[in-house]
Design a protein around this motif. Structure first.
Motif, short mmCIF file in Angstrom:
data_model
loop_
_atom_site.label_atom_id
_atom_site.label_comp_id
_atom_site.label_asym_id
_atom_site.label_seq_id
_atom_site.Cartn_x
_atom_site.Cartn_y
_atom_site.Cartn_z
N SER A 105 0.83 -1.22 0.00
CA SER A 105 0.00 0.00 0.00
C SER A 105 0.86 1.25 0.00
CB SER A 105 -0.92 0.02 1.23
OG SER A 105 -1.76 -1.09 1.24
N MET A 106 1.84 1.30 0.89
CA MET A 106 2.71 2.48 0.95
C MET A 106 3.53 2.63 -0.32
SD MET A 106 2.09 4.15 3.65
CE MET A 106 3.45 5.28 3.54
N LEU A 107 3.96 1.51 -0.88
CA LEU A 107 4.71 1.54 -2.13
C LEU A 107 3.90 2.23 -3.22
CD1 LEU A 107 7.04 0.50 -4.05
CD2 LEU A 107 5.57 -1.47 -4.41
N TRP A 108 2.66 1.79 -3.40
CA TRP A 108 1.84 2.34 -4.48
C TRP A 108 1.41 3.78 -4.22
CZ3 TRP A 108 1.73 1.00 -9.28
CH2 TRP A 108 2.17 -0.27 -9.62
N ILE A 109 1.14 4.11 -2.97
CA ILE A 109 0.80 5.50 -2.64
C ILE A 109 1.98 6.42 -2.98
CG2 ILE A 109 0.38 7.10 -0.72
CD1 ILE A 109 -1.32 4.82 0.55
N THR A 110 3.16 6.02 -2.56
CA THR A 110 4.36 6.82 -2.81
C THR A 110 4.68 6.92 -4.30
OG1 THR A 110 5.21 6.04 -0.69
CG2 THR A 110 6.75 7.14 -2.14
N PRO A 120 8.97 14.01 -16.89
CA PRO A 120 9.38 13.15 -18.02
C PRO A 120 8.61 11.82 -18.02
CG PRO A 120 11.30 13.97 -16.83
CD PRO A 120 10.10 14.35 -16.03
N ILE A 121 8.08 11.48 -19.16
CA ILE A 121 7.28 10.26 -19.28
C ILE A 121 8.12 9.02 -19.01
CG2 ILE A 121 7.60 10.04 -21.77
CD1 ILE A 121 4.33 9.28 -19.95
N LEU A 122 9.42 9.06 -19.40
CA LEU A 122 10.29 7.91 -19.16
C LEU A 122 10.48 7.66 -17.66
CD1 LEU A 122 12.99 8.32 -21.94
CD2 LEU A 122 11.13 6.65 -21.83
N LEU A 123 10.57 8.72 -16.90
CA LEU A 123 10.70 8.59 -15.45
C LEU A 123 9.43 8.01 -14.83
CD1 LEU A 123 12.63 8.99 -13.13
CD2 LEU A 123 11.82 11.33 -12.92
N LYS A 124 8.28 8.43 -15.36
CA LYS A 124 7.02 7.87 -14.88
C LYS A 124 6.95 6.37 -15.16
CE LYS A 124 4.35 12.08 -15.34
NZ LYS A 124 3.09 12.70 -15.68
N ILE A 125 7.36 5.98 -16.36
CA ILE A 125 7.36 4.56 -16.73
C ILE A 125 8.33 3.78 -15.84
CG2 ILE A 125 7.95 2.94 -18.58
CD1 ILE A 125 6.89 5.09 -20.54
N LEU A 126 9.51 4.36 -15.61
CA LEU A 126 10.50 3.71 -14.75
C LEU A 126 9.95 3.50 -13.34
CD1 LEU A 126 13.41 2.65 -14.30
CD2 LEU A 126 14.02 5.00 -13.68
N LEU A 127 9.34 4.52 -12.77
CA LEU A 127 8.77 4.41 -11.43
C LEU A 127 7.69 3.33 -11.37
CD1 LEU A 127 8.49 8.18 -10.42
CD2 LEU A 127 9.95 6.45 -9.36
N LEU A 128 6.83 3.28 -12.38
CA LEU A 128 5.79 2.26 -12.40
C LEU A 128 6.38 0.86 -12.56
CD1 LEU A 128 3.07 4.12 -14.48
CD2 LEU A 128 3.01 3.58 -12.04
N CYS A 129 7.42 0.72 -13.36
CA CYS A 129 8.08 -0.58 -13.52
C CYS A 129 8.72 -1.04 -12.21
CB CYS A 129 9.14 -0.52 -14.62
SG CYS A 129 8.44 -0.42 -16.27
N ILE A 130 9.34 -0.11 -11.49
CA ILE A 130 9.93 -0.44 -10.19
C ILE A 130 8.84 -0.89 -9.23
CG2 ILE A 130 11.03 0.56 -8.15
CD1 ILE A 130 12.70 2.28 -10.10
N ALA A 131 7.72 -0.17 -9.21
CA ALA A 131 6.61 -0.53 -8.32
C ALA A 131 6.07 -1.92 -8.64
CB ALA A 131 5.51 0.51 -8.40
N VAL A 132 5.92 -2.21 -9.92
CA VAL A 132 5.42 -3.54 -10.32
C VAL A 132 6.42 -4.61 -9.90
CG1 VAL A 132 4.92 -5.00 -12.31
CG2 VAL A 132 3.96 -2.70 -12.19
N GLY A 133 7.72 -4.37 -10.12
CA GLY A 133 8.74 -5.34 -9.75
C GLY A 133 8.79 -5.61 -8.25
#
Length: 145
Positions: A105-110, A120-133
């Motif tokens: 929960s805290m991971l996804w909120i943050t 930057p869209i690439l940074l957004k994608i990177l953050l989402l990939c990290i969260a999924v991983g």
């Protein structure tokens, strides 16, 4: 690295008598103790920062304390707040359900807050990939009930 230093020191001590007086084992003990406290600090940060894992830092700190300062290892394992992380992982190779729920929960909120803030869209994608991983990793660890 620590094993290499100890092996090198042992071999050098046999060839150079004055090296015995240098106190290299004490230096290694101090180094391990300092690094152990640093790892405990990262682990405590990991409790509040969902991307930074807590348990691996505590396991590393326990090992460093074992090498450098056994009294600190006992303190860490018996600590009211940090000890259960290590104990559960060593005994059961599992994370309590409550910890999993809070972590994810805290991971996804943050992460979602960060995605909202960055441009930057690439940074957004990177953050989402990290969260999924990280989420997949947490879900793959056994759950302690």
């Amino acid at each position: 690295m620590l094993k290499f230093i100890q092996t090198y020191y042992t071999k050098a001590k046999q060839n150079i008598p004055w090296l015995k007086e240098l106190g290299m084992p004490k230096l290694l003990n101090y180094l391990c103790t300092i690094l152990g406290f640093l790892c405990v600090g990262f682990a405590v940060l990991g409790i509040f920062l969902p991307v930074l894992p807590t348990t691996p830092w505590l396991l590393l700190a326990a090992w460093l304390f074992y090498k450098g300062n056994p009294k600190m290892r006992i303190w860490l394992l018996n600590n009211k707040y940090l000890g259960p992380y290590i104990d559960n992982y060593i005994k059961y190779r599992a994370i309590p359900l409550k910890s999993k729920i809070i972590s994810i929960s805290m991971l996804w909120i943050t992460i979602l807050f960060s995605v909202y803030i960055v441009n930057p869209i690439l940074l957004k994608i990177l953050l989402l990939c990290i969260a999924v991983g990280v989420t997949i990793h947490l879900l793959m660890i056994k759950t302690l009930k």
